[in-house]
Design a protein around this motif. Structure first.
Motif, mmCIF file in Angstrom:
data_model
loop_
_atom_site.group_PDB
_atom_site.id
_atom_site.type_symbol
_atom_site.label_atom_id
_atom_site.label_comp_id
_atom_site.label_asym_id
_atom_site.label_seq_id
_atom_site.Cartn_x
_atom_site.Cartn_y
_atom_site.Cartn_z
ATOM 1 N N PHE A 18 44.779 -0.334 -11.725
ATOM 2 C CA PHE A 18 44.610 -1.381 -12.723
ATOM 3 C C PHE A 18 44.693 -0.819 -14.139
ATOM 4 O O PHE A 18 45.365 -1.372 -15.007
ATOM 5 N N LYS A 19 44.011 0.310 -14.370
ATOM 6 C CA LYS A 19 44.029 0.930 -15.700
ATOM 7 C C LYS A 19 45.438 1.383 -16.069
ATOM 8 O O LYS A 19 45.860 1.271 -17.221
ATOM 9 N N VAL A 20 46.169 1.879 -15.083
ATOM 10 C CA VAL A 20 47.548 2.297 -15.311
ATOM 11 C C VAL A 20 48.388 1.100 -15.733
ATOM 12 O O VAL A 20 49.187 1.171 -16.675
ATOM 13 N N TYR A 21 48.227 -0.040 -15.038
ATOM 14 C CA TYR A 21 48.940 -1.263 -15.421
ATOM 15 C C TYR A 21 48.607 -1.665 -16.857
ATOM 16 O O TYR A 21 49.473 -2.038 -17.638
ATOM 17 N N GLN A 22 47.323 -1.581 -17.186
ATOM 18 C CA GLN A 22 46.870 -1.976 -18.519
ATOM 19 C C GLN A 22 47.464 -1.074 -19.601
ATOM 20 O O GLN A 22 47.952 -1.549 -20.633
ATOM 21 N N LEU A 23 47.445 0.226 -19.347
ATOM 22 C CA LEU A 23 48.003 1.179 -20.305
ATOM 23 C C LEU A 23 49.519 1.017 -20.444
ATOM 24 O O LEU A 23 50.070 1.131 -21.541
ATOM 25 N N ALA A 24 50.183 0.730 -19.324
ATOM 26 C CA ALA A 24 51.636 0.542 -19.355
ATOM 27 C C ALA A 24 52.004 -0.687 -20.184
ATOM 28 O O ALA A 24 52.971 -0.667 -20.956
ATOM 29 N N LEU A 25 51.226 -1.747 -20.029
ATOM 30 C CA LEU A 25 51.464 -2.959 -20.810
ATOM 31 C C LEU A 25 51.232 -2.691 -22.296
ATOM 32 O O LEU A 25 51.980 -3.165 -23.160
ATOM 33 N N MET A 45 50.909 8.671 -30.697
ATOM 34 C CA MET A 45 49.905 7.929 -29.931
ATOM 35 C C MET A 45 50.488 7.447 -28.596
ATOM 36 O O MET A 45 49.821 7.475 -27.556
ATOM 37 N N MET A 46 51.748 7.012 -28.613
ATOM 38 C CA MET A 46 52.384 6.507 -27.400
ATOM 39 C C MET A 46 52.477 7.589 -26.334
ATOM 40 O O MET A 46 52.291 7.325 -25.133
ATOM 41 N N PHE A 47 52.714 8.831 -26.735
ATOM 42 C CA PHE A 47 52.797 9.908 -25.746
ATOM 43 C C PHE A 47 51.416 10.311 -25.217
ATOM 44 O O PHE A 47 51.300 10.841 -24.112
ATOM 45 N N LYS A 48 50.388 10.027 -25.979
ATOM 46 C CA LYS A 48 49.027 10.212 -25.449
ATOM 47 C C LYS A 48 48.740 9.178 -24.364
ATOM 48 O O LYS A 48 48.050 9.450 -23.382
ATOM 49 N N ILE A 49 49.283 7.968 -24.546
ATOM 50 C CA ILE A 49 49.152 6.929 -23.510
ATOM 51 C C ILE A 49 49.921 7.348 -22.269
ATOM 52 O O ILE A 49 49.442 7.161 -21.134
ATOM 53 N N VAL A 50 51.106 7.937 -22.439
ATOM 54 C CA VAL A 50 51.891 8.440 -21.302
ATOM 55 C C VAL A 50 51.080 9.459 -20.514
ATOM 56 O O VAL A 50 51.037 9.423 -19.276
ATOM 57 N N LYS A 51 50.412 10.353 -21.231
ATOM 58 C CA LYS A 51 49.591 11.380 -20.574
ATOM 59 C C LYS A 51 48.444 10.743 -19.782
ATOM 60 O O LYS A 51 48.154 11.147 -18.644
ATOM 61 N N GLN A 52 47.814 9.714 -20.375
ATOM 62 C CA GLN A 52 46.733 9.011 -19.672
ATOM 63 C C GLN A 52 47.243 8.353 -18.388
ATOM 64 O O GLN A 52 46.578 8.406 -17.352
ATOM 65 N N ILE A 53 48.414 7.734 -18.459
ATOM 66 C CA ILE A 53 48.987 7.072 -17.282
ATOM 67 C C ILE A 53 49.233 8.081 -16.173
ATOM 68 O O ILE A 53 48.905 7.833 -15.001
#
Length: 465
Positions: A379-386, A362-370
């Motif tokens: 803003f969304k990138v900041y939120q996903l990174a947090l 799941m964490m690498f799916k978040i990396v892909k989204q970022i």
């Protein structure tokens, strides 16, 4: 809704607790030698359990004992002709160093067996009075398994088919060869404590029953340890505690799978034990945690170097995506909105018996989204990174400054950090005077050596590929 695989019933069960404070007991080390990767796996997993329980709103009373008197400790003491206390002290110091480096939370209490001899004697006395134990002719006090109605149900054993796993002279004095020692009569030159049955010391199994009763009182929500402890240690511990209290003492039993070395059981006899302190000299602690958590805790973990190298690459991917984000700026911009992250999927995965491999996926799916959003939605990138960092912290990773972590690998590179930064300075000078060919040659040279460059305005950062 959290579900835990309960070894007692051999199935996943909904976790139920009467209050918001969870009593967790994990069997700790026997302090006679350095900790190995098997210890690391067990205690890293339960470290994640504690972190996650706190994340979802529970308070946790986490107890992990240390066995500081045992046959192995005594034998080593006699062999090396040193006081057993020095062996224990040295081993605990080594353990603390390893566990601190691996970023494990300290248990709320870490009791030593020898500090609770009186309480152990009281529990044995109670078991004797209730006729669950007897004094044998050789002076030992033994637990009678025939008096325990449900003996064998934790490890799913049929009593008539169980053979005594350890043959010695003590078996001759037992009513049943599977009866186990609660109090051992001391031998010549062995440490001892005074008791109603003479000089002696506690048996291994009674230690955990007595210590858990002191610090957890009349109920243990979760009892954990390695799968090697299921029988006889946990089976015997369960029998003692249930008979002592006259009811089921532990609600959920959890066991972490064994570690294999090249598909063989790790053991000193095969000379294939891998110490944590040796592993920590070669790999960053977060890489070791990632590697251990990449396999579901109940499955065997086969140790191979290539998997640790894959974990290294994975950690560099996670830190690389975070290296572009200024967390100081992040925390100052719409902080409440940033904190309003959706952890529903993360909780769903963890609630399914702490499925850490799926969390890492799941964490690498978040990396892909970022990576997709970083040029269009800051803003969304900041939120996903947090969100990525929060989930990582629950797993005990992503605590470094990304730029520091990405430079850690230089220790293993065929080039010094001073040489890397000198080449970057020369390249910056070449770029300033538009000598693009020279600058490109330096970039390619560094890339060949495993160093990637990232140009931002007037500065250049580097990290390991």
């Amino acid at each position: 809704m959290l579900k835990i695989f309960n070894s007692l019933n051999n199935q996943e069960e909904v976790f139920l607790s009467n209050n918001k404070k969870i009593n967790l007991y994990v069997c700790g080390i026997t302090a006679y030698d350095h900790c190995h990767i098997g210890h690391g796996r067990t205690f890293i997993f339960f470290d994640v359990v504690v972190r996650y329980l706190k994340f979802i709103g529970y308070k946790v009373n986490y107890i992990r004992n240390i066995t500081d008197i045992d046959d192995k400790i005594i034998n080593k003491s006699l062999k090396e002709k040193i006081n057993y206390k020095k062996i224990v002290e040295k081993t605990i110091h080594s353990m603390n160093q390893d566990f601190k480096l691996l970023n494990m939370l300290k248990p709320d209490k870490e009791p030593l067996v020898t500090h609770h001899i009186n309480e152990i004697i009281c529990m044995i006395n109670s078991l004797l009075k209730k006729n669950f134990a007897y004094i044998s002719k050789n002076g030992d006090v033994n637990f009678s398994i025939n008096r325990c109605e449900h003996y064998g149900n934790l490890s799913n054993q049929i009593l008539s088919k169980i053979k005594s796993f350890k043959k010695n002279n003590r078996v001759l004095y037992k009513n049943n060869e599977l009866d186990f020692v609660l109090w051992k009569k001391s031998k010549l030159n062995e440490p001892f404590w005074l008791s109603p049955w003479g000089k002696g010391r506690p048996g291994w199994h009674i230690e955990c029953s007595a210590i858990s009763s002191i610090y957890l009182k009349k109920n243990c929500d979760i009892h954990g340890g390695g799968i090697d402890l299921l029988f006889p240690h946990h089976e015997n511990e369960k029998a003692q505690s249930d008979c002592f209290y006259g009811k089921k003492y532990v609600n959920y039993w959890m066991h972490v799978g064994s570690v294999l070395i090249n598909n063989q059981k790790m053991s000193k006899s095969l000379n294939n034990t891998i110490r944590l302190n040796t592993l920590l000299q070669k790999y960053d602690p977060e890489i070791i945690r990632f590697y251990i958590l990449s396999q579901h805790y109940r499955k065997p973990l086969n140790y191979v170097e290539s998997k640790l190298n894959q974990a290294t690459s994975a950690m560099y991917r996670l830190y690389t995506v975070l290296s572009d984000i200024n967390f100081y700026e992040t925390l100052n911009v719409c902080n409440k909105d940033l904190q309003n992250n959706d952890y529903t999927l993360f909780k769903k995965i963890m609630d399914s018996d702490f499925n850490t491999p799926h969390v890492l996926s799941m964490m690498f799916k978040i990396v892909k989204q970022i990576n997709i959003l970083k040029s269009t939605n800051k803003f969304k990138v900041y939120q996903l990174a947090l969100k990525l960092k929060t989930i990582g912290n629950i797993l005990g990773i992503l605590f470094y400054n990304p730029h520091i972590f990405l430079k850690k690998k230089y220790l293993y590179l065929p080039i010094s950090i001073q040489k890397i930064e000198l080449l970057i300075t020369i390249r910056q000078h070449a770029r300033l005077y538009k000598k693009w060919k020279k600058a490109d040659v330096i970039r390619k040279k560094l890339k060949f050596l495993g160093i990637n460059l990232k140009d931002n305005n007037n500065c250049t950062s580097w990290y390991y590929l």
